[in-house]
Design a protein around this motif. Structure first.
Motif, PDB file in Angstrom:
ATOM      1  N   UNK A   8       0.875  -1.132   0.034  1.00 28.77           N
ATOM      2  CA  UNK A   8       0.068   0.182  -0.021  1.00 28.77           C
ATOM      3  C   UNK A   8       0.858   1.213   0.180  1.00 28.77           C
ATOM      4  N   UNK A   9       1.981   1.111   0.872  1.00 29.47           N
ATOM      5  CA  UNK A   9       2.853   2.523   0.879  1.00 29.47           C
ATOM      6  C   UNK A   9       3.372   2.483  -0.417  1.00 29.47           C
ATOM      7  N   UNK A  14       4.092   5.505  -5.633  1.00 29.55           N
ATOM      8  CA  UNK A  14       3.848   5.680  -7.084  1.00 29.55           C
ATOM      9  C   UNK A  14       2.906   6.613  -7.740  1.00 29.55           C
ATOM     10  N   UNK A  15       2.122   6.976  -6.924  1.00 30.58           N
ATOM     11  CA  UNK A  15       1.097   7.884  -7.273  1.00 30.58           C
ATOM     12  C   UNK A  15       1.774   9.340  -7.155  1.00 30.58           C
ATOM     13  N   UNK A  18       4.481   9.757 -10.159  1.00 31.77           N
ATOM     14  CA  UNK A  18       3.854   9.807 -11.555  1.00 31.77           C
ATOM     15  C   UNK A  18       2.879  11.245 -11.634  1.00 31.77           C
ATOM     16  N   UNK A  19       2.337  11.692 -10.785  1.00 29.24           N
ATOM     17  CA  UNK A  19       1.535  12.706 -10.785  1.00 29.24           C
ATOM     18  C   UNK A  19       2.387  13.905 -11.174  1.00 29.24           C
ATOM     19  N   UNK A  20       1.725  14.980 -11.793  1.00 23.12           N
ATOM     20  CA  UNK A  20       2.386  16.219 -12.146  1.00 23.12           C
ATOM     21  C   UNK A  20       2.455  17.155 -11.002  1.00 23.12           C
ATOM     22  N   UNK A  21       1.770  17.208  -9.946  1.00 22.11           N
ATOM     23  CA  UNK A  21       1.819  17.963  -8.751  1.00 22.11           C
ATOM     24  C   UNK A  21       1.486  17.101  -7.467  1.00 22.11           C
ATOM     25  N   UNK A  26      -2.838  13.988  -4.375  1.00 24.15           N
ATOM     26  CA  UNK A  26      -3.945  13.904  -3.575  1.00 24.15           C
ATOM     27  C   UNK A  26      -5.424  13.827  -4.284  1.00 24.15           C
ATOM     28  N   UNK A  27      -5.544  14.221  -5.301  1.00 28.43           N
ATOM     29  CA  UNK A  27      -6.888  14.125  -6.059  1.00 28.43           C
ATOM     30  C   UNK A  27      -7.076  12.748  -6.455  1.00 28.43           C
TER      31      UNK A  27
END
Length: 118
Positions: A8-9, A14-15, A18-21, A26-27
């Motif tokens: 899970x961690x 990874x989120x 890979x996210x731009x911000x 968080x979204x």
């Protein structure tokens, strides 16, 4: 439980990777916890997330192999010793099945590699 916690961690990390911000990460995490997304399991909504029917079949087959492997390990059997004791036809079917699953799970489309930016 430690394995599940680590999984899970790592998924959460990874989120953010890979996210731009941070706001987008968080979204994504918030949306993944919404119970309204459970309807996707009952209709074709999972295929709208990017996996084709072929890829979903490969995923299901891989999960089945992992489940059998886990059950054999839990029963105290060494999987390689167990496989070595099986009929030669069964062994080769198992070997070729693994090769085919690995080959078909490769995504050779010319897309940019995940670490290309580094």
């Amino acid at each position: 439980m430690r394995t599940i916690r680590t999984f899970v961690l790592a998924d959460i990390a990874w989120v953010f990777f890979r996210a731009d911000s941070c706001r987008q990460a968080l979204r994504i995490l918030k949306n993944s916890l919404e119970l309204s997304n459970t309807g996707m399991l009952l209709n074709d909504g999972l295929y709208q997330l990017g996996l084709s029917h072929r890829e979903m079949s490969i995923l299901a087959a891989g999960l089945a192999v992992l489940a059998v492997y886990g059950l054999l390990r839990e029963s105290g059997q060494n999987v390689m010793n167990w496989l070595s004791g099986q009929n030669i036809i069964f062994r080769y079917v198992a070997y070729w099945t693994a090769i085919v699953l690995i080959t078909f799970s490769l995504n050779i489309t010319g897309q940019e590699f995940i670490y290309f930016q580094f």
